[in-house]
Structures are given as C-alpha cells and as structure tokens.
Design a protein around this motif. Structure first.
Motif, PDB file in Angstrom:
ATOM      1  N   SER A  39      39.020  11.853 -57.274  1.00 47.44           N
ATOM      2  CA  SER A  39      38.289  11.205 -56.247  1.00 47.44           C
ATOM      3  C   SER A  39      39.387  10.375 -55.335  1.00 47.44           C
ATOM      4  N   TYR A  40      40.350   9.781 -56.017  1.00 53.43           N
ATOM      5  CA  TYR A  40      41.497   9.257 -55.295  1.00 53.43           C
ATOM      6  C   TYR A  40      42.148  10.142 -54.191  1.00 53.43           C
ATOM      7  N   THR A  92      39.976  10.767 -51.141  1.00 51.31           N
ATOM      8  CA  THR A  92      39.797   9.540 -50.248  1.00 51.31           C
ATOM      9  C   THR A  92      41.053   8.921 -49.734  1.00 51.31           C
ATOM     10  N   LEU A 103      41.501  11.472 -46.724  1.00 54.85           N
ATOM     11  CA  LEU A 103      40.544  10.787 -45.972  1.00 54.85           C
ATOM     12  C   LEU A 103      41.030   9.653 -45.105  1.00 54.85           C
ATOM     13  N   ALA A 104      41.533   8.797 -45.638  1.00 52.81           N
ATOM     14  CA  ALA A 104      42.140   7.617 -45.166  1.00 52.81           C
ATOM     15  C   ALA A 104      43.270   7.880 -44.204  1.00 52.81           C
ATOM     16  N   SER A 134      41.880  10.100 -41.072  1.00 54.90           N
ATOM     17  CA  SER A 134      41.249   8.859 -40.125  1.00 54.90           C
ATOM     18  C   SER A 134      42.323   8.289 -39.367  1.00 54.90           C
ATOM     19  N   ALA A 183      36.748   4.246 -40.574  1.00 50.49           N
ATOM     20  CA  ALA A 183      36.709   5.227 -41.702  1.00 50.49           C
ATOM     21  C   ALA A 183      38.164   5.136 -42.767  1.00 50.49           C
ATOM     22  N   ALA A 228      37.725   4.354 -46.448  1.00 43.70           N
ATOM     23  CA  ALA A 228      38.580   5.095 -47.284  1.00 43.70           C
ATOM     24  C   ALA A 228      39.630   4.696 -48.372  1.00 43.70           C
ATOM     25  N   ALA A 253      37.992   2.672 -50.804  1.00 41.64           N
ATOM     26  CA  ALA A 253      37.606   3.474 -52.185  1.00 41.64           C
ATOM     27  C   ALA A 253      38.656   4.109 -52.965  1.00 41.64           C
ATOM     28  N   SER A 254      39.607   4.154 -52.318  1.00 36.27           N
ATOM     29  CA  SER A 254      40.964   4.737 -52.995  1.00 36.27           C
ATOM     30  C   SER A 254      41.393   3.774 -54.000  1.00 36.27           C
ATOM     31  N   SER A 274      39.766  16.750 -43.027  1.00 40.02           N
ATOM     32  CA  SER A 274      38.824  15.563 -43.107  1.00 40.02           C
ATOM     33  C   SER A 274      38.681  14.643 -42.168  1.00 40.02           C
ATOM     34  N   LEU A 283      34.478  17.550 -44.521  1.00 41.11           N
ATOM     35  CA  LEU A 283      34.552  16.657 -45.475  1.00 41.11           C
ATOM     36  C   LEU A 283      34.334  17.125 -46.977  1.00 41.11           C
TER      37      LEU A 283
END
Length: 317
Positions: free
Chosen positions: A35-36, A39, A42-43, A46, A68, A72, A75-76, A190, A274
């Motif tokens: 997941s890291y 995200t 994605l960061a 973005s 975003a 993100a 979340a990371s 993403s 995404l």
C-alpha cells in the motif's frame, strides 16, 4: 549408456530445502508496504499534476493535485509506520544520511516531499483565512513549495523500486533495470487519473498515455525477459493481479483518449488508472515474495550463471 526410449531409473529431482524453509528469507514486509508503494507513487504523480496546473494557470488542477498529494503522502506515512511498528523508528532513520542505502535516502526523500507538499496544500486555504498577512504570504510560499514537491516527486516515485531491487529477493533483484520504469509510469498514470477526474484537459490525457506506456513497457520486460525469474510474475496471485492491472490500464488510456467530450468517461478512465496503479504495485510485491518462498528461483539462476562461467571439460592440471 542408456538408449533412447529407456525409462529413467531415478525420479526427477524436486527442489527442496532443509526443513522446508526458503533458501532466501522473504522480506519481513506486510501488505502495508504494498500500500505504501501505491500511495507514494500517487503522491508523486499528484504533485507533478499540481505543478503542471500551477505553470499553466489551471487553479482546479493545481488545487486537486496539491490536496491529493498531501492526502496520499499522509497515507504513505501511516502505512510505513504501521509496518515499522513504532513511529520513533522512522524518526531514528533521520539521524543519519547514508547515500549507499536506499532506505536511508528514501527516508529523507519522503520527509522533504512531505514538507513541501504540506506547505503547498495549506496555501490553498489562504483565501479563507482572516489574517491578511497569511493571505499575502501563503500563496507565493505555496507556489515555491509546489514546485519543490514536483522536483522531489521523481525520486519519491522510483526510490522504492531501488529499495526492492537492492534486496536478495530473486525476482525483484533481477528486475532492477525495469522496476524504475514501472514505478515511474505507475506514478504518472495515477496522477493523471486524479487529473482526469478533476479537470480532463489535453495535458492530463497526454500524462495518462505517457505513464501507461512506461508502466506497460517495464512490466512487459519484467514478465518476459528474466527467464525463470519472470515466472512468479506470470503465475499465481501476482500473475492475476498484473493481468488485471494491464486490463485496467488499457481501459483507462482508451477512455482518456476516446472520451474527450464526456466528463463521465474521463472520470471513469481516471478511476481505472488509479485502480491499475494499485493493482500493479501489489502484483510486483506478490511476485517478489513468491520468488523468495520457492527455492528453485534461487537455485536454478545460480546454476545457470555458474554454467555460463565454467567451461566444459576437465579442469586444467
């Protein structure tokens, strides 16, 4: 000497290890790290989207990208700390800076990006603040921070690829030339997905096509050019995830290119990109873990390398 057609007297050898344990210990990472990986990409994507919106004077794109990016990267941080177990372990990594360590450099890259992304996102609320001083100071500070985050974004998107390839995990290690392409392309795709949802302008569509092309190129190379070490990416859970990722990427790009006059199609394309980015990162993660668990992915490549180095015939006197 056996004749053709004779049945072998010795059964085919099976790859086993002592007490059924893997030869290479799998990385002690949970799906929090997968997941890291998503995200973080994605960061980065973005932040690049936000910088593009800033430079082309598209406030909606700039605002969406900054928010975003901050969400993100937050979340990371959560996923990273969840894997480490205690927040102070992350802080302890900031005590040194070791250029030869991807983890050490990644910690500093992540910290620099987080600070810049935070300032850029906070600047978006400047018009709502009562203090006139902050309304004057925050926008230019946010502009500088937004460009700073975009400058760090490529390193944030790809350092995790170096981190995976630097391990002894067979199918990660052998893919060191291609993993940065996959991760950079996934990050761009993403980020473009966020842009297609918020403001589907031509530049966002081009970003989607470029990101998808890099991601598909790198993934195809990993799945087809690594001999037996490509196998974990084509079979099992990793194979299923990567096939779904390719399908979602193709659907997202098709919608981005063909759905220019439809906001609904553009938004669906963004969601598809995404999802494709997340699924691809999880597929790469699962492929590496599978290669570490099976001894043959350690033994056979070693034998092939040894056979390529050692000439046939008896040793010299």
């Amino acid at each position: 000497m056996s004749r053709r057609g004779d049945r072998p007297m010795v059964p085919r050898a099976e790859f086993r290890s002592y007490y059924g344990q893997p030869i290479v210990r799998p990385a002690p990472w949970t799906h929090d790290i997968a997941s890291y990986l998503f995200t973080g990409g994605l960061a980065a994507g973005s932040a690049l989207l936000a910088a593009g919106g800033q430079l082309t004077r598209r406030p909606r794109l700039r605002r969406t990208g900054r928010v975003a990016a901050l969400g993100a990267v937050a979340a990371s941080g959560y996923f990273l700390v969840a894997d480490l177990g205690r927040p102070e372990r992350f802080l302890n990594m900031l005590r040194v800076a070791k250029p030869t360590s991807p983890m050490s450099m990644g910690t500093w890259i992540f910290s620099a990006f987080s600070g810049a992304a935070g300032v850029a996102a906070v600047a978006e609320v400047a018009p709502l603040l009562p203090a006139s001083f902050l309304r004057r100071v925050l926008p230019p500070a946010g502009a500088v921070a937004g460009l700073g985050a975009a400058a760090v974004a490529p390193a944030l998107a790809t350092y995790t690829a170096v981190l995976l390839a630097d391990t002894a995990t067979p199918s990660w290690h052998v893919a060191y030339p291609e993993l940065p392409f996959v991760f950079a392309g996934s990050a761009l795709a993403s980020g473009a997905g966020v842009g297609l949802i918020a403001d589907p302008v031509p530049a966002t569509r081009r970003m989607a096509v470029l990101g998808a092309a890099l991601e598909l190129y790198g993934a195809h190379r990993i799945e087809t050019t690594k001999g037996i070490l490509s196998e974990p990416y084509a079979t099992g859970r990793a194979g299923r995830l990567l096939r779904v990722g390719r399908a979602l990427t193709a659907a997202g790009v098709a919608g981005a290119v063909l759905g220019r006059r439809s906001r609904v199609v553009s938004a669906l394309s963004g969601l598809s990109l995404l999802a494709a980015s997340a699924v691809t990162r999880f597929g790469i993660f699962e492929g590496g873990m599978a290669s570490a668990r099976d001894p043959k992915y350690t033994v056979l490549p070693q034998r092939e390398r040894l056979a390529g180095r050692v000439p046939d015939g008896p040793p010299p006197d």
